[in-house]
Scaffold this motif. Structure first.
Motif, PDB file in Angstrom:
ATOM      1  N   LEU A   1       1.441  -6.691  12.145  1.00 39.25           N
ATOM      2  CA  LEU A   1       0.280  -6.411  11.974  1.00 39.25           C
ATOM      3  C   LEU A   1      -0.481  -7.525  10.792  1.00 39.25           C
ATOM      4  N   THR A   2      -1.928  -7.912  11.635  1.00 41.31           N
ATOM      5  CA  THR A   2      -2.268  -9.989  11.530  1.00 41.31           C
ATOM      6  C   THR A   2      -3.479  -9.924  10.912  1.00 41.31           C
ATOM      7  N   GLU A   3      -3.899  -8.164  11.065  1.00 44.90           N
ATOM      8  CA  GLU A   3      -5.567  -8.231  10.180  1.00 44.90           C
ATOM      9  C   GLU A   3      -6.181  -8.818   8.911  1.00 44.90           C
ATOM     10  N   LEU A   4      -5.264  -9.300   7.586  1.00 42.23           N
ATOM     11  CA  LEU A   4      -5.226  -9.898   6.816  1.00 42.23           C
ATOM     12  C   LEU A   4      -5.446 -11.712   7.124  1.00 42.23           C
TER      13      LEU A   4
ATOM     14  N   THR B   1      -8.839  -5.915  -3.553  1.00 42.77           N
ATOM     15  CA  THR B   1      -8.128  -4.282  -2.618  1.00 42.77           C
ATOM     16  C   THR B   1      -8.875  -3.060  -3.861  1.00 42.77           C
ATOM     17  N   ASN B   2      -8.212  -1.630  -3.039  1.00 43.90           N
ATOM     18  CA  ASN B   2      -9.438  -1.130  -3.979  1.00 43.90           C
ATOM     19  C   ASN B   2      -8.608  -0.517  -5.541  1.00 43.90           C
ATOM     20  N   HIS B   3      -8.007  -1.596  -6.127  1.00 42.99           N
ATOM     21  CA  HIS B   3      -7.597  -1.894  -7.727  1.00 42.99           C
ATOM     22  C   HIS B   3      -8.145  -2.741  -7.968  1.00 42.99           C
ATOM     23  N   GLY B   4     -10.025  -3.228  -7.225  1.00 41.36           N
ATOM     24  CA  GLY B   4      -9.674  -4.438  -7.731  1.00 41.36           C
ATOM     25  C   GLY B   4      -9.224  -5.604  -7.364  1.00 41.36           C
TER      26      GLY B   4
ATOM     27  N   PHE C   1      -8.058  -9.421  -7.027  1.00 39.10           N
ATOM     28  CA  PHE C   1      -6.596 -10.765  -8.153  1.00 39.10           C
ATOM     29  C   PHE C   1      -7.016 -11.766  -7.245  1.00 39.10           C
TER      30      PHE C   1
ATOM     31  N   VAL D   1      -5.149  -3.976  -0.225  1.00 41.07           N
ATOM     32  CA  VAL D   1      -5.570  -4.937   0.419  1.00 41.07           C
ATOM     33  C   VAL D   1      -6.619  -4.611   1.978  1.00 41.07           C
ATOM     34  N   HIS D   2      -7.986  -4.729   1.208  1.00 35.38           N
ATOM     35  CA  HIS D   2      -8.957  -4.834   2.004  1.00 35.38           C
ATOM     36  C   HIS D   2      -9.379  -6.420   2.913  1.00 35.38           C
ATOM     37  N   HIS D   3      -9.458  -7.114   2.149  1.00 35.04           N
ATOM     38  CA  HIS D   3     -10.272  -8.261   2.673  1.00 35.04           C
ATOM     39  C   HIS D   3      -9.309  -9.569   1.693  1.00 35.04           C
TER      40      HIS D   3
ATOM     41  N   GLU E   1       1.216  -1.335   0.012  1.00 36.74           N
ATOM     42  CA  GLU E   1      -0.072   0.236   0.091  1.00 36.74           C
ATOM     43  C   GLU E   1       0.862   1.358  -0.054  1.00 36.74           C
TER      44      GLU E   1
ATOM     45  N   ARG F   1       3.257  -4.150  -7.734  1.00 38.21           N
ATOM     46  CA  ARG F   1       1.848  -3.176  -7.174  1.00 38.21           C
ATOM     47  C   ARG F   1       1.913  -2.805  -5.948  1.00 38.21           C
TER      48      ARG F   1
END
Lengths: 90, 407
Positions: B288-291, B93-96, B98, B79-81, B32, B74
């Motif tokens: 940082l483990t959110e994902l 992601t906020n750009h589609g 994958f 990545v949000h989920h 990001e 990229r």
């Protein structure tokens, strides 16, 4: 001292958390739902560990193996149009 | 469909990508931040042997190797989920979106705050933010500042700011409150510093090392800690002074400081105001483990490793099929360890795809050895019990596999 801000996004103070924890004798996760601490723009990245620490101090709740306060997607701020897939490529 | 998506272009993510590309896998790296390198970018310190560790140079080597291997990277994408799907993962992601067969989460660590009243004023920042502004963006964070929180990370970054010509008054402790815990306890801070002292390049930390042999000596050292602090590179470090409040109307103007006892209690009548226009708060790092959490990975709490860690083994595999982790998400350690772990993850992923290649089996083992070696030789260790933490995690992983088979 107790008026110190813990969750910056939702402006939740140490006092709010302490009082809620005492009143409802509740878990960190319940604190989140009752006070909104950790539910703001940053998704709890800033205050998550602090809320844990406060809870250990107030109710003696030790961190377990599960992630405190639970994590929900989206873990970054995204617009609704992005979620809908309308704004995929800029 | 990618063979693997790697989230995080830091030392772990990049070195994993390099290995995967060497085995001709179809790889996508996402980060990001607008630049690759992760927290490596901010690092600049002198090793005990006198050599300099320059994160920007280290990053350059990694990105150059990756680009020679035509690695798709990229940047500036969040990545949000992450969803587990039948044959792999869907990365939102906020750009589609994958899709990939395997996923490596190398998202590193975030900073824990150590709140002091007034910490929401403009001009207060985490020590890591000051590092990024100083070393990555080359922005002077203020005219004169103070560092609240004394640990390995803050000492290293204070030195970097000093090298960049930023004026720091001193390093002090936060005043004791229900949130600052051990960060505010002079003896506990001394304990932590002295356990890593033999590894640290500075005279200050070596001082801790000399008295570290016996608990009683350490207690005495805290007791008789010089009132004017000890100087490291000319900057005072105060284990017996604490900040109770950050003051200012629209911006930081000063901090209120007290002398404290060896147990961190404020001494009455020692109140002092120190004029500063910025404050760096250092509360340490947590993975940082959110994902990994939204992907459904099980966790294990480990104080030695720095918090809640996705369950994984030495091959960087999690109990979830196709999900790998590497770098600080597996425990707070130096960038060199993260880079070595990334190599293991990359080889481990390649081995899973290209089943039965003897050379890869051997390379994974070799890379795992290299992680151990790097850990033992590390000049910066954030948590004293890292070995114990790693051994325990290996057991937790084995247990998780047993439960799975039983089900």
């Amino acid at each position: 001292m107790d008026n110190i801000t813990i969750c910056r996004c939702e402006e939740v103070t140490l006092e709010d958390i302490k009082n809620t924890a005492k009143k409802y004798n509740c878990t960190a996760r319940e604190i989140k739902l009752r006070t909104r601490a950790g539910m703001g723009y940053c998704g709890g990245r800033t205050c998550r560990p602090i809320v844990d620490t406060v809870m250990e101090h107030v109710t003696g709740e030790k961190p377990g193996d599960n992630i405190p306060l639970k994590v929900q997607p989206p873990v970054r701020p995204v617009s609704l149009s992005t979620l809908e897939g309308k704004e995929n490529e800029k | 469909m990618y063979d693997v998506i790697i989230v995080g272009a830091g030392p772990a993510g990049l070195s994993a990508a390099i290995q995967c590309r060497k085995w001709d896998m179809n790889v996508l790296v996402i980060d990001e931040f607008p630049k690759a390198g992760g927290r490596l970018l901010g690092q600049l310190h002198q090793e005990p042997n006198g050599e300099w560790w320059n994160g920007i140079e280290e990053t350059k080597q990694l990105t150059e190797t990756a680009s020679k291997l035509n690695t798709e990277i990229r940047l500036g994408i969040s990545v949000h989920h992450v969803e587990k799907i039948d044959d792999g993962f869907l990365v939102h992601t906020n750009h589609g979106d994958f899709a990939s067969v395997r996923l490596l989460i190398a998202t590193g660590a975030a900073e824990s705050a150590a709140p002091v009243p007034g910490w929401t004023l403009p001009g207060v920042m985490s020590i890591g933010a000051a590092q990024v502004m100083t070393n990555v963006h080359r922005v002077r964070v203020g005219e004169k500042g103070i560092v609240i929180g004394i640990n390995v990370l803050s000492a290293a970054i204070a030195r970097e700011m000093q090298l960049a010509g930023v004026d720091l008054h001193s390093m002090v402790l936060p005043a004791m409150n229900p949130v600052t815990k051990d960060h505010a306890h002079p003896k506990k801070v001394m304990d932590k510093l002295s356990r890593i002292a033999h590894l640290a390049p500075s005279a200050f930390l070596r001082f801790g090392g000399k008295v570290a042999k016996a608990n009683i000596a350490r207690k005495l050292a805290t007791q008789f800690y010089p009132r004017n602090g000890m100087k490291m590179w000319g900057m005072p470090i105060h284990l017996r002074k604490a900040v109770t409040q950050i003051n200012g109307t629209d911006h930081v103007e000063s901090v209120t400081m007290f002398d404290v006892t060896a147990d961190g209690k404020l001494k009455k009548g020692t109140e002092k105001r120190v004029e500063v226009d910025f404050v760096c708060i250092a509360g340490g790092l947590y993975p940082l483990t959110e994902l990994a959490a939204v992907a459904g990975c099980p966790f294990h709490y480990s104080e030695e490793l720095g918090g809640h860690i996705p369950v994984h083994n030495e091959e960087m595999k999690t109990p979830i099929d196709g999900l790998f982790v590497a770098g600080n998400i597996t425990g707070i350690e130096s960038a060199k360890v993260a880079r070595a772990q990334g190599k293991v993850a990359g080889l481990s992923i390649a081995r899973e795809k290209l089943k039965g290649i003897a050379d890869l089996e051997y390379k994974v083992l070799q890379a795992m050895n290299d992680v151990r070696k790097t850990r033992n030789e590390a000049s910066i260790q954030f948590h004293p019990g890292i070995e114990e933490g790693r051994t325990k995690m290996e057991d937790v992983f084995r247990e998780s596999k047993k439960t799975e088979t039983a089900l």
